[in-house]
Scaffold this motif. Structure first.
Motif, PDB file in Angstrom:
ATOM      1  N   THR A  50       6.083   9.938   2.100  1.00  0.00           N
ATOM      2  CA  THR A  50       5.316   8.765   1.700  1.00  0.00           C
ATOM      3  C   THR A  50       5.709   7.566   2.552  1.00  0.00           C
ATOM      4  OG1 THR A  50       5.350   9.589  -0.586  1.00  0.00           O
ATOM      5  CG2 THR A  50       4.659   7.308  -0.268  1.00  0.00           C
ATOM      6  N   ILE A  51       4.727   6.733   2.847  1.00  0.00           N
ATOM      7  CA  ILE A  51       4.962   5.458   3.517  1.00  0.00           C
ATOM      8  C   ILE A  51       4.555   4.350   2.557  1.00  0.00           C
ATOM      9  CG2 ILE A  51       4.324   3.956   5.439  1.00  0.00           C
ATOM     10  CD1 ILE A  51       3.675   6.557   7.017  1.00  0.00           C
ATOM     11  N   VAL A  71       0.833  -1.194   0.000  1.00  0.00           N
ATOM     12  CA  VAL A  71       0.000   0.000   0.000  1.00  0.00           C
ATOM     13  C   VAL A  71       0.871   1.248   0.000  1.00  0.00           C
ATOM     14  CG1 VAL A  71      -1.948  -1.130   1.134  1.00  0.00           C
ATOM     15  CG2 VAL A  71      -0.196  -0.003   2.534  1.00  0.00           C
ATOM     16  N   ILE A  72       0.258   2.340  -0.453  1.00  0.00           N
ATOM     17  CA  ILE A  72       0.908   3.644  -0.514  1.00  0.00           C
ATOM     18  C   ILE A  72       0.135   4.592   0.393  1.00  0.00           C
ATOM     19  CG2 ILE A  72       1.647   5.541  -2.013  1.00  0.00           C
ATOM     20  CD1 ILE A  72       1.262   3.548  -4.394  1.00  0.00           C
ATOM     21  N   VAL A  73       0.849   5.263   1.294  1.00  0.00           N
ATOM     22  CA  VAL A  73       0.220   6.211   2.209  1.00  0.00           C
ATOM     23  C   VAL A  73       0.892   7.566   2.034  1.00  0.00           C
ATOM     24  CG1 VAL A  73      -0.432   6.704   4.595  1.00  0.00           C
ATOM     25  CG2 VAL A  73      -0.140   4.320   3.850  1.00  0.00           C
ATOM     26  N   GLU A  74       0.128   8.551   1.600  1.00  0.00           N
ATOM     27  CA  GLU A  74       0.656   9.904   1.457  1.00  0.00           C
ATOM     28  C   GLU A  74       0.508  10.653   2.779  1.00  0.00           C
ATOM     29  OE1 GLU A  74      -0.780  12.170  -1.895  1.00  0.00           O
ATOM     30  OE2 GLU A  74      -1.341  10.315  -2.944  1.00  0.00           O
ATOM     31  N   THR A  75       1.577  11.323   3.193  1.00  0.00           N
ATOM     32  CA  THR A  75       1.524  12.164   4.383  1.00  0.00           C
ATOM     33  C   THR A  75       2.104  13.534   4.026  1.00  0.00           C
ATOM     34  OG1 THR A  75       3.738  11.793   5.318  1.00  0.00           O
ATOM     35  CG2 THR A  75       2.079  10.064   5.692  1.00  0.00           C
ATOM     36  N   LEU A  93       8.363   1.252   4.902  1.00  0.00           N
ATOM     37  CA  LEU A  93       9.471   2.202   4.733  1.00  0.00           C
ATOM     38  C   LEU A  93       8.873   3.592   4.637  1.00  0.00           C
ATOM     39  CD1 LEU A  93      12.667   1.909   2.639  1.00  0.00           C
ATOM     40  CD2 LEU A  93      11.215   3.924   2.317  1.00  0.00           C
ATOM     41  N   GLU A  94       9.466   4.515   5.366  1.00  0.00           N
ATOM     42  CA  GLU A  94       9.006   5.898   5.404  1.00  0.00           C
ATOM     43  C   GLU A  94      10.062   6.785   4.765  1.00  0.00           C
ATOM     44  OE1 GLU A  94       7.523   9.056   8.883  1.00  0.00           O
ATOM     45  OE2 GLU A  94       8.128   6.995   9.391  1.00  0.00           O
ATOM     46  N   CYS A  95       9.648   7.642   3.828  1.00  0.00           N
ATOM     47  CA  CYS A  95      10.619   8.497   3.131  1.00  0.00           C
ATOM     48  C   CYS A  95      10.080   9.914   3.007  1.00  0.00           C
ATOM     49  CB  CYS A  95      10.958   7.922   1.755  1.00  0.00           C
ATOM     50  SG  CYS A  95       9.585   7.909   0.585  1.00  0.00           S
ATOM     51  N   ASN A  96      10.970  10.836   2.645  1.00  0.00           N
ATOM     52  CA  ASN A  96      10.596  12.245   2.512  1.00  0.00           C
ATOM     53  C   ASN A  96       9.910  12.561   1.193  1.00  0.00           C
ATOM     54  OD1 ASN A  96      11.707  13.112   5.009  1.00  0.00           O
ATOM     55  ND2 ASN A  96      13.755  13.107   4.117  1.00  0.00           N
ATOM     56  N   GLU A  97      10.158  11.739   0.185  1.00  0.00           N
ATOM     57  CA  GLU A  97       9.644  12.029  -1.152  1.00  0.00           C
ATOM     58  C   GLU A  97       8.128  11.837  -1.232  1.00  0.00           C
ATOM     59  OE1 GLU A  97      13.934  11.068  -1.525  1.00  0.00           O
ATOM     60  OE2 GLU A  97      12.220  10.179  -0.482  1.00  0.00           O
TER      61      GLU A  97
END
Length: 225
Positions: free
Chosen positions: A59-60, A51-55, A91-95
């Motif tokens: 992005t997670i 799954v893709i989670v936008e924050t 995985l949590e990233c800044n992009e």
């Protein structure tokens, strides 16, 4: 409840969890042909998805299916207490990764994908992380820059770091599972752990958790050793 009821309830609880953290994409990333049918590790319900989670902060990307109930739930009493292997990996990233094509071609997805497949082939991984707190390992086929790959072409990751955004536990239909953070290591950090063993792993974990960016993976991060 039978298998279908537990499956649906667990899926809904994961969905609600991710929506409480950010905006969960309605569609999941999955395979046209399940890798388990071609010799790859089999996931608990066979279904393999991400799954893709936008924050607001990035992005997670998370596995979605390692904590499904086992597909033999109705026939096998031994599997009626477990939500799969008891964890999901993220995985949590800044992009801000918004499109499927962008996600699927990203180094971030390659890292969390390989970590999830590794976990699927090691169903005791949740208890190992529970015992040791952090687990370091090396992953094949990660599309990270060459500077992050060791002499064997593998990327180092640390499993189990704390995140500023994602809780480490989630109650599902049958049990409380672990949400396992996957953090990309620099080559220096991987070498330090390889050289110093469990003490090195704990030292790297302690230094990474002291950072404001604890739990996030990004290529620009300076080594903590």
């Amino acid at each position: 409840m039978n298998y279908e009821a537990h499956f649906d309830q667990s899926a809904k609880l994961r969905e609600n969890h991710w929506n409480s953290i950010g905006k969960l994409h309605s569609d999941v990333i999955t395979h046209l042909i399940n890798p388990a049918f071609m010799g790859g590790p089999e996931w608990p319900s066979t279904r393999q998805a991400f799954v893709i989670v936008e924050t607001p902060a990035g992005t997670i990307l998370a596995s979605d299916g390692l904590s499904d109930p086992y597909n033999d739930f109705d026939e096998n009493p031994e599997n009626q207490s477990y939500n799969g292997i008891g964890c999901e990996f993220y995985l949590e990233c800044n992009e801000q990764l918004t499109s499927f094509d962008e996600v699927k071609s990203s180094w971030q997805f390659s890292v969390v994908y390989q970590a999830a497949q590794l976990a699927a082939g090691n169903p005791n991984i949740a208890s190992i992380i529970e015992e040791y707190g952090y687990v370091s390992t090396e992953l094949y086929h990660c599309t990270v820059p060459e500077a992050f790959l060791n002499e064997h072409g593998r990327a180092g990751v640390l499993l189990g770091l704390s995140s500023r955004k994602v809780p480490s536990r989630l109650q599902l239909s049958l049990e409380t599972i672990r949400l396992v953070n996957v953090t990309l290591l620099t080559l220096e950090e991987l070498d330090y752990i390889t050289t110093n063993g469990s003490e090195g792993r704990l030292e790297v974990a302690k230094r990474l958790e002291a950072l404001e960016t604890s739990g996030k993976s990004f290529l620009e991060r300076k080594s903590v050793v």
